[in-house]
Design a protein around this motif. Structure first.
Motif, PDB file in Angstrom:
ATOM      1  N   THR A 105      41.411  54.737  45.477  1.00 57.78           N
ATOM      2  CA  THR A 105      40.539  53.632  45.808  1.00 57.78           C
ATOM      3  C   THR A 105      40.216  53.675  47.162  1.00 57.78           C
ATOM      4  O   THR A 105      41.008  53.849  48.067  1.00 57.78           O
ATOM      5  N   GLU A 106      39.068  52.934  47.528  1.00 56.68           N
ATOM      6  CA  GLU A 106      38.649  52.940  48.982  1.00 56.68           C
ATOM      7  C   GLU A 106      39.177  51.848  49.585  1.00 56.68           C
ATOM      8  O   GLU A 106      39.274  51.925  50.956  1.00 56.68           O
ATOM      9  N   HIS A 107      39.608  50.699  48.844  1.00 50.62           N
ATOM     10  CA  HIS A 107      40.202  49.569  49.519  1.00 50.62           C
ATOM     11  C   HIS A 107      41.410  49.218  48.587  1.00 50.62           C
ATOM     12  O   HIS A 107      41.656  49.550  47.689  1.00 50.62           O
ATOM     13  N   ASP A 108      42.307  48.201  49.215  1.00 47.01           N
ATOM     14  CA  ASP A 108      43.593  47.666  48.649  1.00 47.01           C
ATOM     15  C   ASP A 108      43.287  46.342  48.639  1.00 47.01           C
ATOM     16  O   ASP A 108      43.361  45.331  49.422  1.00 47.01           O
ATOM     17  N   PRO A 109      42.857  45.748  46.976  1.00 48.65           N
ATOM     18  CA  PRO A 109      42.413  44.363  46.841  1.00 48.65           C
ATOM     19  C   PRO A 109      43.678  43.643  46.846  1.00 48.65           C
ATOM     20  O   PRO A 109      43.438  42.278  47.020  1.00 48.65           O
ATOM     21  N   ALA A 110      44.811  44.156  46.919  1.00 42.25           N
ATOM     22  CA  ALA A 110      46.127  43.089  46.793  1.00 42.25           C
ATOM     23  C   ALA A 110      46.714  43.078  48.179  1.00 42.25           C
ATOM     24  O   ALA A 110      47.563  42.379  48.392  1.00 42.25           O
ATOM     25  N   ARG A 111      46.138  43.639  49.274  1.00 41.69           N
ATOM     26  CA  ARG A 111      46.781  43.664  50.500  1.00 41.69           C
ATOM     27  C   ARG A 111      46.948  42.183  51.173  1.00 41.69           C
ATOM     28  O   ARG A 111      48.240  42.013  51.677  1.00 41.69           O
ATOM     29  N   ASP A 112      46.365  41.255  50.953  1.00 39.84           N
ATOM     30  CA  ASP A 112      46.348  40.038  51.644  1.00 39.84           C
ATOM     31  C   ASP A 112      46.691  39.032  50.545  1.00 39.84           C
ATOM     32  O   ASP A 112      46.802  38.005  50.998  1.00 39.84           O
ATOM     33  N   VAL A 113      47.011  39.353  49.427  1.00 39.88           N
ATOM     34  CA  VAL A 113      47.681  38.476  48.562  1.00 39.88           C
ATOM     35  C   VAL A 113      49.336  38.408  48.382  1.00 39.88           C
ATOM     36  O   VAL A 113      49.779  39.787  48.170  1.00 39.88           O
ATOM     37  N   HIS A 114      50.034  37.379  49.070  1.00 37.22           N
ATOM     38  CA  HIS A 114      51.354  37.818  49.082  1.00 37.22           C
ATOM     39  C   HIS A 114      52.050  36.905  47.889  1.00 37.22           C
ATOM     40  O   HIS A 114      51.619  35.596  47.657  1.00 37.22           O
ATOM     41  N   PRO A 115      53.207  37.183  47.354  1.00 35.41           N
ATOM     42  CA  PRO A 115      53.961  36.562  46.292  1.00 35.41           C
ATOM     43  C   PRO A 115      54.195  35.110  46.955  1.00 35.41           C
ATOM     44  O   PRO A 115      54.647  35.156  48.259  1.00 35.41           O
ATOM     45  N   PRO A 116      54.388  34.156  46.101  1.00 37.68           N
ATOM     46  CA  PRO A 116      54.894  32.892  46.727  1.00 37.68           C
ATOM     47  C   PRO A 116      56.376  33.059  47.087  1.00 37.68           C
ATOM     48  O   PRO A 116      57.016  33.796  46.645  1.00 37.68           O
ATOM     49  N   ALA A 117      56.873  32.264  48.085  1.00 41.34           N
ATOM     50  CA  ALA A 117      58.011  32.230  48.449  1.00 41.34           C
ATOM     51  C   ALA A 117      59.167  31.780  47.416  1.00 41.34           C
ATOM     52  O   ALA A 117      58.779  30.771  46.860  1.00 41.34           O
TER      53      ALA A 117
END
Length: 311
Positions: A103-115
């Motif tokens: 893939t050209e992009h990482d769509p999950a890069r800025d999605v973080h698991p909840p603390a």
């Protein structure tokens, strides 16, 4: 590098799991968990009309996180820790796909698991601790050792690893202190109560010399039946056995007496920064979790005792 196109989510999931198996040596249990989480993710994407890994957008990943916590038509909501684990798997999948040129992009890069929710340490009530320490052990050298170990753990709040790491020279009976080697090589002097000192004296005078004769004369305070240093696992078993003998039904862990020590000090009015020093915490934030326990106890007492608490 030429970029592959049109790879399905299922294909990339299979490739990612193979990567974890072959190149990362991931454990079987972790692989099973990741496979289950990623199957759910693939099904979630398919339900939203997405089957090509390159078509996944950040909103899809975010929506999956919401579905994990709130549930959907096919799944019940997950606990916060399980939802966080699933999102870690998804982030790993997309990081792998991007790094491998899929893939050209990482769509999950800025999605973080909840603390993860902060878990309150388990502490025994004072009466249970007194019963644990007061239940007569069987006779013999190991019984004196076990009594001294348990008294020391509750008297000082030491970690089990710190207690079994004690050498004879670390105990100063006149000053009523012990020198503990904590995490990160940090040492601290901790006061010892009289009952613990008496139990230690009985063990050191009457039992340790007998055990020491079976070994090589090492400096350890707490010795096993062969005269070597008592292991952390054996010390934990001492605690579990004593709890069962005292009729304590609550689960016990290596930190049970340490948590009880801290909680009882806070409930008794000790300043949190003093407790921090006694426990050897690098940050007072770690110690402040014990104040939450006290507040919860106050709420429970208030709710059951005050006539207008529920009004």
């Amino acid at each position: 590098m030429a970029r592959a196109r049109g790879r399905s989510v299922d294909q990339v999931v299979a490739a990612y799991l193979d990567h974890l198996t072959v190149e990362r040596g991931t454990s079987h249990n972790t692989l099973d968990s990741y496979a289950r989480d990623l199957r759910r993710y693939a099904a979630h994407l398919q339900a939203h009309g997405v089957t090509d890994i390159g078509a996944v957008e950040p909103g899809h990943v975010t929506a999956f996180g919401v579905a994990l916590r709130e549930g959907d038509a096919d799944h019940r909501p997950l606990a916060a820790s399980s939802a966080a684990r699933a999102l870690v798997a998804v982030r790993g999948l997309h990081r792998f796909a991007h790094a491998d040129g899929i893939t050209e992009h990482d769509p999950a890069r800025d999605v973080h698991p909840p603390a993860p929710a902060r878990r309150l340490p388990k502490a025994l009530p004072v009466d249970d601790v007194l019963r644990l320490l007061g239940t007569p052990p069987p006779d013999g050298e190991r019984a004196l050792r076990d009594r001294a170990l348990l008294e020391l753990l509750y008297s000082t709040g030491a970690r089990i690893s710190e207690a079994v790491g004690l050498d004879v020279d670390d105990i100063d009976a006149e000053e009523r202190t012990v020198l503990l080697d904590g995490k990160g090589g940090r040492q601290r002097l901790v006061p010892v109560g009289r009952p613990a000192l008496e139990a230690l004296d009985a063990y050191l005078v009457r039992a340790r010399p007998v055990l020491a004769k079976r070994g090589r004369g090492g400096p350890a305070v707490f010795l096993n039946a062969r005269g070597g240093r008592l292991s952390r696992q054996s010390a934990w078993q001492v605690l579990k056995t004593a709890a069962a003998r005292a009729g304590i039904t609550a689960s016990v862990s290596p930190h049970t007496l340490r948590h009880s020590f801290a909680t009882h000090l806070i409930e008794g009015g000790a300043d949190v920064r003093v407790v921090q020093e006694l426990l050897g915490h690098a940050s007072v934030t770690t110690t402040q979790v014990y104040t939450l326990i006290t507040v919860n106890t106050l709420r429970e007492v208030y709710a059951t005792a005050h006539p207008r608490a529920l009004g």
